[in-house]
Write an enzyme that holds these catalytic residues in place. Structure first.
Site, PDB file in Angstrom:
ATOM      1  N   GLU A 165       0.820  -1.214   0.000  1.00  0.00           N
ATOM      2  CA  GLU A 165       0.000   0.000   0.000  1.00  0.00           C
ATOM      3  C   GLU A 165       0.853   1.262   0.000  1.00  0.00           C
ATOM      4  OE1 GLU A 165      -4.025  -0.919   2.409  1.00  0.00           O
ATOM      5  OE2 GLU A 165      -2.204  -1.597   3.368  1.00  0.00           O
ATOM      6  N   CYS A 172       3.534   8.505   0.749  1.00  0.00           N
ATOM      7  CA  CYS A 172       4.022   7.674   1.852  1.00  0.00           C
ATOM      8  C   CYS A 172       4.210   6.272   1.291  1.00  0.00           C
ATOM      9  CB  CYS A 172       2.953   7.698   2.955  1.00  0.00           C
ATOM     10  SG  CYS A 172       3.308   6.604   4.324  1.00  0.00           S
ATOM     11  N   CYS A 175       5.359  -6.310   8.468  1.00  0.00           N
ATOM     12  CA  CYS A 175       6.382  -5.795   9.386  1.00  0.00           C
ATOM     13  C   CYS A 175       6.489  -6.756  10.562  1.00  0.00           C
ATOM     14  CB  CYS A 175       5.949  -4.411   9.882  1.00  0.00           C
ATOM     15  SG  CYS A 175       7.192  -3.601  10.920  1.00  0.00           S
ATOM     16  N   CYS A 219       4.767  -3.421  16.959  1.00  0.00           N
ATOM     17  CA  CYS A 219       4.179  -2.312  17.734  1.00  0.00           C
ATOM     18  C   CYS A 219       2.687  -2.601  17.948  1.00  0.00           C
ATOM     19  CB  CYS A 219       4.371  -0.980  17.008  1.00  0.00           C
ATOM     20  SG  CYS A 219       6.107  -0.562  16.773  1.00  0.00           S
ATOM     21  N   CYS A 265      -0.180  -0.777  15.811  1.00  0.00           N
ATOM     22  CA  CYS A 265       0.014  -0.620  14.366  1.00  0.00           C
ATOM     23  C   CYS A 265      -0.566  -1.785  13.575  1.00  0.00           C
ATOM     24  CB  CYS A 265       1.512  -0.486  14.081  1.00  0.00           C
ATOM     25  SG  CYS A 265       1.880  -0.283  12.340  1.00  0.00           S
ATOM     26  N   GLY A 282       6.224  -1.476   7.163  1.00  0.00           N
ATOM     27  CA  GLY A 282       7.610  -1.934   7.237  1.00  0.00           C
ATOM     28  C   GLY A 282       8.524  -1.052   8.052  1.00  0.00           C
ATOM     29  N   GLU A 283       9.679  -1.616   8.378  1.00  0.00           N
ATOM     30  CA  GLU A 283      10.700  -0.882   9.118  1.00  0.00           C
ATOM     31  C   GLU A 283      11.860  -0.609   8.140  1.00  0.00           C
ATOM     32  OE1 GLU A 283      11.403   0.792  11.897  1.00  0.00           O
ATOM     33  OE2 GLU A 283      13.393   0.935  11.034  1.00  0.00           O
ATOM     34  N   SER A 308      10.096   6.981  15.977  1.00  0.00           N
ATOM     35  CA  SER A 308       8.814   6.746  16.644  1.00  0.00           C
ATOM     36  C   SER A 308       9.090   6.479  18.110  1.00  0.00           C
ATOM     37  CB  SER A 308       8.124   5.542  16.002  1.00  0.00           C
ATOM     38  OG  SER A 308       8.000   5.772  14.617  1.00  0.00           O
ATOM     39  N   LEU A 309       8.712   7.420  18.951  1.00  0.00           N
ATOM     40  CA  LEU A 309       9.061   7.307  20.372  1.00  0.00           C
ATOM     41  C   LEU A 309       7.864   6.781  21.183  1.00  0.00           C
ATOM     42  CD1 LEU A 309      11.551   7.837  22.158  1.00  0.00           C
ATOM     43  CD2 LEU A 309      10.580  10.071  22.690  1.00  0.00           C
ATOM     44  N   HIS A 310       6.809   7.508  21.181  1.00  0.00           N
ATOM     45  CA  HIS A 310       5.528   7.096  21.780  1.00  0.00           C
ATOM     46  C   HIS A 310       5.541   6.837  23.283  1.00  0.00           C
ATOM     47  CE1 HIS A 310       4.655   6.964  17.597  1.00  0.00           C
ATOM     48  NE2 HIS A 310       4.941   5.703  17.370  1.00  0.00           N
ATOM     49  N   CYS A 363      -1.615   7.063   9.212  1.00  0.00           N
ATOM     50  CA  CYS A 363      -0.449   6.421   9.815  1.00  0.00           C
ATOM     51  C   CYS A 363      -0.828   5.179  10.602  1.00  0.00           C
ATOM     52  CB  CYS A 363       0.184   7.400  10.789  1.00  0.00           C
ATOM     53  SG  CYS A 363       1.791   7.885  10.285  1.00  0.00           S
TER      54      CYS A 363
HETATM   55  N1  SAH Z   1       8.594   1.254  11.113  1.00  0.00           N
HETATM   56  C1  SAH Z   1       8.722   2.669  10.998  1.00  0.00           C
HETATM   57  C2  SAH Z   1       7.907   3.291   9.867  1.00  0.00           C
HETATM   58  C3  SAH Z   1       6.523   2.803   9.647  1.00  0.00           C
HETATM   59  S1  SAH Z   1       5.303   3.279  10.818  1.00  0.00           S
HETATM   60  C4  SAH Z   1       8.447   3.324  12.322  1.00  0.00           C
HETATM   61  O1  SAH Z   1       8.109   2.641  13.280  1.00  0.00           O
HETATM   62  O2  SAH Z   1       8.615   4.536  12.443  1.00  0.00           O
HETATM   63  C5  SAH Z   1       5.086   5.008  10.538  1.00  0.00           C
HETATM   64  C6  SAH Z   1       4.592   5.766  11.769  1.00  0.00           C
HETATM   65  O3  SAH Z   1       3.224   5.458  12.058  1.00  0.00           O
HETATM   66  C7  SAH Z   1       5.351   5.453  13.040  1.00  0.00           C
HETATM   67  O4  SAH Z   1       5.606   6.605  13.768  1.00  0.00           O
HETATM   68  C8  SAH Z   1       4.364   4.582  13.780  1.00  0.00           C
HETATM   69  O5  SAH Z   1       4.642   4.501  15.136  1.00  0.00           O
HETATM   70  C9  SAH Z   1       3.076   5.275  13.449  1.00  0.00           C
HETATM   71  N2  SAH Z   1       1.863   4.524  13.721  1.00  0.00           N
HETATM   72  C10 SAH Z   1       1.675   3.196  13.642  1.00  0.00           C
HETATM   73  N3  SAH Z   1       0.405   2.881  13.976  1.00  0.00           N
HETATM   74  C11 SAH Z   1      -0.213   4.042  14.265  1.00  0.00           C
HETATM   75  C12 SAH Z   1      -1.540   4.381  14.660  1.00  0.00           C
HETATM   76  N4  SAH Z   1      -2.469   3.455  14.817  1.00  0.00           N
HETATM   77  N5  SAH Z   1      -1.810   5.684  14.855  1.00  0.00           N
HETATM   78  C13 SAH Z   1      -0.877   6.647  14.674  1.00  0.00           C
HETATM   79  N6  SAH Z   1       0.372   6.386  14.294  1.00  0.00           N
HETATM   80  C14 SAH Z   1       0.712   5.109  14.109  1.00  0.00           C
END
Ligand code: SAH
Length: 350
Positions: free
Chosen positions: A91, A104, A111, A115, A118, A158-159, A213-215, A332
């Site tokens: 996608e 994007c 992946c 997480c 995700c 993906g990462e 991506s810290l969160h 995202c």
């Molecule tokens: N693997 C990489 C890139 C893909 S994810 C990474 O982790 O950064 C792209 C971004 O979307 C990341 O910041 C991820 O944490 C965020 N993301 C994933 N699921 C999400 C969701 N349900 N809501 C908002 N952001 C999300």
């Protein structure tokens, strides 16, 4: 047959010489594919037919077909589902901003980072996406909209840093002066925080933007959301961030998905402020997008604003991201390769 979109200009040169043709043809062919974005060999107007035939015998140009396009009624964001040559699907999301078209792209089919919030991680990792398939996502969407994409984010499924070599090859090719020639400053790579690869990337001193991506501001919070934190905890990650900034002098973006009652408290914001104080960083707060399979909900607007103001008091640069395409599951973290699953379900019903 192989995909000609995978070949760098020197590889095309080698191929051309092997075919007994003149070396200068390589540059012309590379330009047709990457600068002009053609999708059929016969469109290469200054290439002799005999050479076109030889290329056609061994290579294909289009390395993916459009399977489905969904368009957001709210903001015009488009989600494109591509079918790759081995029938895996991937996608890509096209977003329109005031300053241009941003895409994007996905860097892996699925992946394995796991997480919890995700959708891309649900079916696990199928395979890496090649550089030519990353380019293909850009070129095919360009053709669809008949305009130029001028910003690319590697934030689809993906990462990217787990697929390091292909991502670097993609950057080299998209930035090539005989090709699409997109400035690396217009490209953002997002990672969940793979420390060795962040350092490896730092040593390359590229002009891209790195997003992390810290969160969560504490290991306790981040461990609940991102399994990678057990391997690469926050303290270590921030050391890698310092190393990256030192090497590249580029500002890093921290993505922080705001999840109600999980990582959005004032005390979490205060810890984050302390961690990031004085660093060359920018924090992007994103109300989390609802994914069907999990139970995370976006923080209230009031809470997001409060969180933001706590960070700002320490002098940290913060933005709140507006989400695009959420009505078509294109926001995202909402991308997932469920198309194959639907196909399987249909087959089972028959
Ligand atoms: N693997 C990489 C890139 C893909 S994810 C990474 O982790 O950064 C792209 C971004 O979307 C990341 O910041 C991820 O944490 C965020 N993301 C994933 N699921 C999400 C969701 N349900 N809501 C908002 N952001 C999300």
């Amino acid at each position: 047959m192989d995909s000609i979109r995978e070949l760098k200009i020197d590889e095309i040169e080698k191929l051309i010489i092997d075919l007994g043709e003149k070396k200068f043809r390589a540059k012309q062919i590379f330009q047709w594919i990457h600068q002009k974005g053609i999708y059929k060999f016969e469109q290469m107007k200054n290439i002799p037919n005999s050479l076109i035939e030889k290329l056609e015998e061994n290579y294909y140009l289009q390395n993916m077909d459009v399977e489905k396009v969904s368009e957001s009624a709210e903001d015009g964001t488009k989600k494109i589902l591509f079918n790759l040559k081995d029938n895996e699907v991937v996608e890509t999301v096209l977003m329109k901003y005031k300053y241009g078209n941003s895409i994007c792209i996905s860097t892996q089919v699925g992946c394995r980072m796991g997480c919890k919030f995700c959708a891309s991680t649900i079916g696990g990792l199928k395979r890496n996406i090649t550089a030519g398939e990353m380019l293909g996502q850009v070129y095919e969407v360009n053709r669809m909209i008949d305009k130029n994409i001028n910003h690319i984010v590697l934030m689809g499924s993906g990462e990217p840093l787990e697929n390091f070599d292909e991502v670097i090859k993609f950057l080299e090719m998209i930035n090539h002066s005989e090709g699409y020639y997109l400035s690396l400053r217009n490209i953002t790579i997002s990672t969940c925080g793979l420390i060795p690869e962040i350092k490896k990337l730092a040593d390359k001193k590229l002009q891209i933007t790195l997003a992390i991506s810290l969160h969560g501001a504490t290991d306790e919070t981040r461990n609940k959301l991102m399994p990678i934190n057990k391997k690469y905890p926050i303290e270590e990650l921030l050391k890698a961030v310092d190393y990256y900034i030192e090497k590249t002098n580029r500002r890093i973006t921290f993505e922080y998905a705001m999840i109600k009652d999980l990582n959005d408290s004032a005390s979490e914001a205060r810890v984050l402020s302390k961690l990031l104080k004085g660093k060359l960083v920018h924090v992007n707060l994103i109300p989390i997008n609802k994914v069907e399979e999990n139970q995370f909900y976006p923080s209230d607007e009031k809470q997001i604003i409060k969180f933001k103001s706590i960070l700002e008091k320490t002098g940290i640069n913060v933005t709140i991201r507006r989400e695009l395409g959420s009505d078509i599951n294109a926001a995202c973290g909402q991308l997932r390769n469920n198309y194959n699953q639907t196909k399987i379900e249909i087959i089972e019903k028959l």
